[in-house]
Design an enzyme around this catalytic site. Structure first.
Site, PDB file in Angstrom:
ATOM      1  N   GLU A 171      59.276  24.596  30.798  1.00 46.79           N
ATOM      2  CA  GLU A 171      57.845  24.453  30.511  1.00 46.79           C
ATOM      3  C   GLU A 171      57.142  23.514  31.494  1.00 46.79           C
ATOM      4  O   GLU A 171      57.129  22.297  31.296  1.00 46.79           O
ATOM      5  CB  GLU A 171      57.646  23.913  29.085  1.00 46.79           C
ATOM      6  N   LYS A 213      57.740  28.856  29.823  1.00 43.16           N
ATOM      7  CA  LYS A 213      56.674  28.510  28.871  1.00 43.16           C
ATOM      8  C   LYS A 213      55.502  27.962  29.662  1.00 43.16           C
ATOM      9  O   LYS A 213      55.649  26.976  30.393  1.00 43.16           O
ATOM     10  CB  LYS A 213      57.194  27.485  27.855  1.00 43.16           C
TER      11      LYS A 213
HETATM   12  P1  13P Z   1      51.066  23.281  21.930  1.00 40.61           P
HETATM   13  O1  13P Z   1      51.037  24.733  21.530  1.00 40.61           O
HETATM   14  O2  13P Z   1      50.463  22.351  20.929  1.00 40.61           O
HETATM   15  O3  13P Z   1      50.588  23.074  23.335  1.00 40.61           O
HETATM   16  O4  13P Z   1      52.592  22.858  21.960  1.00 40.61           O
HETATM   17  C1  13P Z   1      53.513  23.681  22.562  1.00 40.61           C
HETATM   18  C2  13P Z   1      54.611  22.863  23.108  1.00 40.61           C
HETATM   19  O5  13P Z   1      55.753  23.091  22.789  1.00 40.61           O
HETATM   20  C3  13P Z   1      54.261  21.769  24.035  1.00 40.61           C
HETATM   21  O6  13P Z   1      55.424  21.249  24.597  1.00 40.61           O
END
Ligand code: 13P
Length: 333
Positions: A171, A213
Site C-alpha cells: 500500500e 492497495k
Molecule cells: P481508509 O479506507 O480509511 O483509507 O483505510 C484503508 C487502510 O487500510 C489505510 O491503511
C-alpha cells in the site's frame, strides 16, 4: 499464494480494513467520547466481525496485532471466527511512520526488524495476507522525497511475506491532504506506484501474488471545485494502467478520508470502466466504518443499529464494485 489472491479478489466480494493501530483507533474513539481502552477496541471489532450477513460480502479482513490476539465474548479468537465464516485473515505488519536523516522532509514506514519472525507467528494464527502502508504526499513535481526508501522497504517486506507464502498487500498511499487537483493526484499516483512496482520486480517479488492497495485520483481534501466521479474514475484507471503491470494479482482501493458516499460513488465509476487488466475491489476502513462507530458510541444498546449500518455500507460498496450503485440507493434502509 495465487489461490489466496483469487479468493480475496472474488467477484462480488471486498475487503474490510479493520487494522487501525491503537493510537488511530483511540483517536477515533475519543472524538466520539468512547473511552479508548483495550476492551472497547475489542468490543468494537467484535461488533464489526460478527455482523450477521457480512460473510456474503467480505473475502478478507485486515486485523491489527492487538486484534488478531483478541476473542469474541464467547471466547473464539477473531481469526478463528473469521475462518469459520470463510473470510480470509489479513494482518497489518508495518509499524507506522518514522523520520530518518537520509530522507529530508519525508516520512518512511518502519517495521522490517524481526519481520520474518512476526510474519511466521501471524501465519500460525491464521493470517494469509499482510499489509504494509507507506504514505506519499502530492507535491511540486510529484516526487515525494521518501518514495524511493519506502519502495525499497515495501519490496523487502513483500519478499519476506512471499518467503512465508503470505500474500503481500502493498500500500503506497498517495494522501488526500491538501488543495491539489485530481490531475495532480493522478500524476503523483503514476509516479509513486510505478517506482514501487519497479522496485518489487527488481527485488524478484512475484507480482501475480501481490495485491496493490492504492488511493483513487481524487482532488485534495481542501481543493476548491472537486473532480466528479467520472473524472476521478478516468484519472484513476489511466494512472493505474500506466503504472501497474498487467501481471499484478489484484488492485484494491483505500478510501483515504473520502466520505462513505463519495468513496462508493467513485468506486462505482471506476468499475463502470471495466474491463481492467487486473481484478479490482475495495479495501476500505473509514468509508465503511465511520458511520458505524458514530452510531455505536460504545453503547451496547446501539449495537444492532450499528451492525445494520455496517452491513448496509458493505452492501453498497459491493454494488459499487460491479458498477451497480446509484445514489438513490443511499435513501433507503
Ligand atoms: P481508509 O479506507 O480509511 O483509507 O483505510 C484503508 C487502510 O487500510 C489505510 O491503511
Amino acid at each position: 499464494m495465487k489461490k489466496i489472491v483469487t479468493a480475496l479478489m472474488e467477484q462480488g466480494k471486498g475487503i474490510l480494513a479493520a487494522d487501525e493501530s491503537n493510537p488511530t483507533a483511540n483517536e477515533r474513539f475519543s472524538a466520539l467520547g468512547i473511552e479508548p481502552t483495550e476492551e472497547n477496541r475489542r468490543r468494537y471489532r467484535e461488533l464489526l466481525l460478527t455482523t450477521p450477513g457480512i460473510e456474503k460480502y467480505l473475502s478478507g479482513v485486515i486485523l491489527y496485532d492487538e486484534t488478531i490476539r483478541q476473542k469474541t465474548t464467547q471466547g473464539v479468537s477473531f481469526p478463528e471466527w473469521l475462518q469459520s465464516q470463510n473470510i480470509l485473515v489479513g494482518i497489518k505488519v508495518d509499524e507506522g511512520l518514522e523520520e530518518i536523516p537520509e530522507v529530508q522532509n519525508g516520512k518512511v514506514t518502519k517495521g522490517l526488524d524481526g519481520l520474518g519472525k512476526r510474519v511466521k507467528e501471524y501465519t500460525e494464527m491464521g493470517a494469509v495476507f499482510a499489509k504494509w502502508r507507506a504514505v506519499a504526499v502530492v507535491g511540486d513535481g510529484y516526487a515525494d522525497p521518501a518514495i524511493k526508501e519506502n519502495a525499497k522497504r515495501l519490496a523487502e517486506y513483500a519478499s519476506v511475506c512471499q518467503e512465508h507464502s503470505v500474500v503481500p498487500m502493498v500500500e503506497p498511499e498517495v494522501l488526500m491532504d491538501g488543495t491539489h487537483s485530481a490531475e495532480d493526484a493522478e500524476g503523483a499516483i503514476i509516479e509513486t506506484v510505478a517506482i514501487v512496482c519497479d522496485q518489487l520486480q527488481q527485488s524478484g517479488v512475484a507480482l501475480e501474488a501481490v495485491i496493490l492497495k492504492t488511493a483513487m485520483s481524487v482532488s485534495g481534501k481542501e481543493a476548491v471545485g472537486r473532480a466528479d466521479a467520472d473524472e476521478v474514475a478516468e484519472r484513476t484507471v489511466r494512472a493505474l494502467k500506466t503504472a501497474v503491470p498487467d501481471t499484478m494479482g489484484g488492485v484494491v482501493f483505500l478510501s483515504g478520508g473520502q466520505s462513505p458516499e463519495e468513496a462508493v460513488k467513485n468506486l462505482n465509476a471506476i468499475a463502470r470502466l471495466e474491463p481492467h487488466p487486473w481484478p479490482i475491489t475495495f479495501s476500505f476502513s473509514r468509508a465503511l466504518q465511520s458511520p458505524v462507530l458514530a452510531e455505536w458510541k460504545g453503547k451496547d444498546e446501539n449495537a444492532d443499529e450499528a451492525q445494520a449500518l455496517f452491513l448496509r455500507r458493505v452492501a453498497l460498496a459491493i454494488a459499487a464494485d460491479s458498477g451497480a450503485y446509484s445514489e438513490s440507493m443511499e435513501a433507503f434502509g
